[in-house]
Design an enzyme around this catalytic site. Sequence first.
Site, short mmCIF file in Angstrom:
data_model
loop_
_atom_site.label_atom_id
_atom_site.label_comp_id
_atom_site.label_asym_id
_atom_site.label_seq_id
_atom_site.Cartn_x
_atom_site.Cartn_y
_atom_site.Cartn_z
N ASP A 112 -6.57 -3.97 4.54
CA ASP A 112 -7.73 -4.62 4.30
C ASP A 112 -8.40 -6.05 5.23
O ASP A 112 -9.61 -6.15 5.66
CB ASP A 112 -7.67 -5.10 3.15
N HIS B 174 -1.52 -0.66 -4.68
CA HIS B 174 -1.40 -0.68 -3.65
C HIS B 174 0.32 0.16 -3.49
O HIS B 174 0.14 0.36 -1.62
CB HIS B 174 -0.77 -2.49 -2.88
N HIS C 120 -5.03 -0.31 -1.41
CA HIS C 120 -5.21 -1.64 -0.82
C HIS C 120 -3.65 -1.71 -0.48
O HIS C 120 -2.34 -1.25 -0.42
CB HIS C 120 -5.24 -2.36 -2.21
N GLU D 88 -1.51 -9.06 -1.04
CA GLU D 88 -1.12 -7.79 -1.78
C GLU D 88 -0.07 -8.62 -2.79
O GLU D 88 0.51 -9.31 -2.60
CB GLU D 88 -0.98 -6.57 -1.12
N ASP E 244 -5.59 -11.07 3.94
CA ASP E 244 -5.71 -10.45 2.77
C ASP E 244 -4.47 -10.29 2.31
O ASP E 244 -3.32 -10.91 3.05
CB ASP E 244 -6.02 -9.27 2.98
#
Length: 237
Positions: free
Chosen positions: A155, A58, A150, A10, A8
Amino acid sequence: MIRHIIFDTETTGFEPSEGHRIVEIGALEMVDYRLTGKEFHCYINPERSMPDGAYQVHGLGDDFLADKPIFSAVADDFLIFIDEGILVAHNASFDMKFIESEFDIAGYTPLENQVEDTLLLARKQFAGGKNSLDKLADRFGIDRTMRDKHGALLDAKILADVFLALKGKTPADESADLLAPIAETDAGEDVITDDNATIETPTIARGKIIITASEKELQAHQKMCSMLGEKSLWSGH
């Protein structure tokens, strides 16, 4: 051996074409549907300011990211980690466009890895339903209580469990034998052409169960047949 990289990212926004960049990457190695415990995680200086909207998602601000390496400084390490593994992400087109953009900016050639998108897998299994990562975690009973904001690595860990559930495998608990596939038999494949996403439907082997009568039950049966006579339905059986 099947090697997946569950990952994942960000970012500072939604579009790399508008100058947005990656600020965090979290990735886990999975071999034959078992987490190996190997992880890749880094924060990245995006070489630009953080929009407030992204910060609210985030919590990664300019001050925190100021001393972090830029993407080109971690690119080789990330390439070594993913190697030729199948990349797995939720809404993979989003993450991949950022990954490809970062490698392009750093002067690298495009990745050739196969990509599996858990959003596409979920839409095939739950057509018409809500298939965000949070909704899928809730649907499969996966704990996400730590996800107040997040975070790429957190995640990725939630996504690993979601990915296994979508594949019909057991939860990704690294410390337990539960990591074994639910069936050791060959799995039938149902291939989706969109973005190389694949759903495997395991075939569970079921043994034949034979129940035999005890000696006492046989004697009782014979006694009943004798009482009913030779023309009874069960005589001779």
